[in-house]
Scaffold this motif. Structure first.
Motif, PDB file in Angstrom:
ATOM      1  N   PRO A 208      37.197  44.871  53.339  1.00 30.66           N
ATOM      2  CA  PRO A 208      37.624  43.408  53.286  1.00 30.66           C
ATOM      3  C   PRO A 208      38.816  43.105  52.368  1.00 30.66           C
ATOM      4  O   PRO A 208      39.702  42.211  52.897  1.00 30.66           O
ATOM      5  N   ILE A 209      38.770  43.810  51.027  1.00 30.33           N
ATOM      6  CA  ILE A 209      40.066  43.667  50.284  1.00 30.33           C
ATOM      7  C   ILE A 209      41.326  43.922  50.903  1.00 30.33           C
ATOM      8  O   ILE A 209      42.006  43.186  50.936  1.00 30.33           O
ATOM      9  N   GLU A 210      41.181  45.297  51.407  1.00 34.96           N
ATOM     10  CA  GLU A 210      42.378  45.724  52.237  1.00 34.96           C
ATOM     11  C   GLU A 210      42.833  44.669  53.043  1.00 34.96           C
ATOM     12  O   GLU A 210      44.112  44.544  53.334  1.00 34.96           O
ATOM     13  N   LEU A 212      42.360  41.654  53.370  1.00 32.95           N
ATOM     14  CA  LEU A 212      43.018  40.459  52.818  1.00 32.95           C
ATOM     15  C   LEU A 212      44.107  40.620  52.222  1.00 32.95           C
ATOM     16  O   LEU A 212      45.169  39.879  52.770  1.00 32.95           O
ATOM     17  N   SER A 213      44.320  41.756  51.857  1.00 29.53           N
ATOM     18  CA  SER A 213      45.934  42.155  51.010  1.00 29.53           C
ATOM     19  C   SER A 213      46.856  42.142  52.269  1.00 29.53           C
ATOM     20  O   SER A 213      47.983  42.014  52.046  1.00 29.53           O
ATOM     21  N   PHE A 215      47.084  40.212  54.774  1.00 28.44           N
ATOM     22  CA  PHE A 215      47.470  38.961  54.968  1.00 28.44           C
ATOM     23  C   PHE A 215      48.143  38.303  53.966  1.00 28.44           C
ATOM     24  O   PHE A 215      49.064  37.334  54.217  1.00 28.44           O
ATOM     25  N   THR A 216      47.818  38.451  52.626  1.00 27.26           N
ATOM     26  CA  THR A 216      48.345  37.650  51.572  1.00 27.26           C
ATOM     27  C   THR A 216      49.860  38.107  51.227  1.00 27.26           C
ATOM     28  O   THR A 216      50.569  36.873  51.022  1.00 27.26           O
TER      29      THR A 216
END
Lengths: 307, 75
Positions: A208-210, A212-213, A215-216
């Protein structure tokens, strides 16, 4: 988006609204601020020296539960104007350059910028693989630069001061970054990269973190361009607004001088933001293209020239 | 009415805090970049490029905060 030229219109409108509420001196500040923000918003008319030109309106289209309004607004019009200017200027410049050995005038300007983007932005970040993506970077740079500059001419508006426009540009950047990464690494490596190269027990946290990164980065691109373009216009309008809050010719000198200074700063910021958008897109694409693991990635990003 | 006033207050204080943070960050960055290009003038160009990129990233975060302040002030 309001330009200093547009400010003249704002000033007239503000003067009128102040005349109306002359008795309520305390509300003058609020009125000025409201008027200023009104001129930063998108509208349904183009402002010209000869009055307003209304743009065509369409009935909103219903798709599912969404109603989509396809009406042409001020920012859409300026988006098209910017695109048309880029198309004409670059085509003319390229035709001229093809005819002679040493470029002069307009051709020289466009060639300088194009070579700058290739040598300073694309090659250091992407290596020779990046040459395939040059058309995208050149288009982005010239389009954003033109759209930004249009906000600085009288009666103009900068379409990039609208968050929807910058979101569109960032969405294109997102697609290009992911496409570049998938083409360079292959889909398997691309998906493996999303696990961050850690032990499988940590995958529920890492994936999930990857994702999310992914899209940020474009989201930050979107907000940065929008906020930069809006902030300069707000400062200029606020300085001009001081004249109407204080209502004094003596006070008027300082805001005019300061807003001229801010205007010149804006000229710099306009070019800088076009550069920043392009260079960050190239950097993110370069990061996505390299390597499988994070270890290697951080190592490589210290030496982007060795590709 | 009081809550609207508090909203404006929050927007003002928030904008000030965000700008202090961003200013400090970019100031430190610029100081380090100046020092680096003073020590090694031959890499001044590369230092400047990476300074602008890092400044843009700091600025981006500051703008997130300022956008929230604008939303508060115009509600």
């Amino acid at each position: 988006m309001t330009s200093p030229g547009d400010t003249l219109v704002a000033v007239h409108a503000t003067a009128d609204s102040l005349q109306g509420s002359g008795a309520h001196g305390g509300e003058a500040g609020g009125n000025v601020f409201g008027e200023l923000l009104h001129h930063l918003e998108d509208g349904n008319a183009l402002e010209t020296p000869f009055g307003h030109i209304s743009l065509p309106q369409f009935v909103p289209v219903q798709i599912g539960g969404l109603s989509i309004d396809m009406s042409i607004t001020k920012h859409v019009a300026f988006l098209w104007i910017a695109a048309a200017i880029v198309l004409v200027v670059v085509t003319v410049a390229v035709r001229r350059n093809a005819r002679r050995d040493v470029p002069t005038g307009l051709g020289n300007l466009v060639e300088t910028l194009a070579v700058f983007i290739r040598d300073q932005i694309v090659l250091p970040n992407l290596g020779t693989r990046g040459i395939a993506y040059m058309p995208y970077f050149l288009t982005t740079f010239f389009f954003i630069l033109t759209a930004n500059l249009l906000g600085l001419i009288p009666y103009g508006a900068s379409a990039t001061g609208n968050v929807s426009v910058t979101a569109g540009l960032a969405a294109v950047a997102f697609v290009m970054i992911q496409a570049g990464a998938i083409r360079a690494q292959g889909l398997g490596h691309y998906l493996a990269h999303l696990t961050g190269g850690v032990h499988w027990a940590l995958w529920p946290i890492m994936i999930p973190i990857e994702i999310l990164s992914l899209f940020t980065k474009p989201f930050a691109l979107c907000i940065r361009l929008f906020a930069n373009m809006t902030a300069g216009h707000v400062v200029i309008l606020s300085l001009i607004g001081l004249i109407f809050i204080f209502r004094s010719y003596l006070i008027a000198v300082a805001p005019v001088v300061f807003s001229l200074g801010i205007y010149l700063l804006e000229l710099f910021v306009v070019v800088l933001q076009a550069y920043i958008f392009t260079v960050l897109t190239a950097m993110f694409m370069g990061l996505g293209m390299q390597s499988e693991g994070h270890e290697e990635r951080t190592h490589d990003s210290d030496h982007p020239h060795h590709q | 009415m009081e809550s609207v006033g508090l909203g404006y207050l929050a927007a003002g204080i928030g904008a000030a805090l965000a700008v202090i943070g961003g200013g400090l960050g970019i100031g430190k960055l610029a100081a380090a970049a100046m020092e680096a290009s003073g020590r090694q003038p031959e890499v001044a160009g590369q230092v400047r490029t990476s300074m602008i990129i890092a400044a843009a990233l700091i600025e981006g975060v500051t703008f997130f905060a300022l956008a929230i302040c604008i939303i508060l002030a115009t509600k």
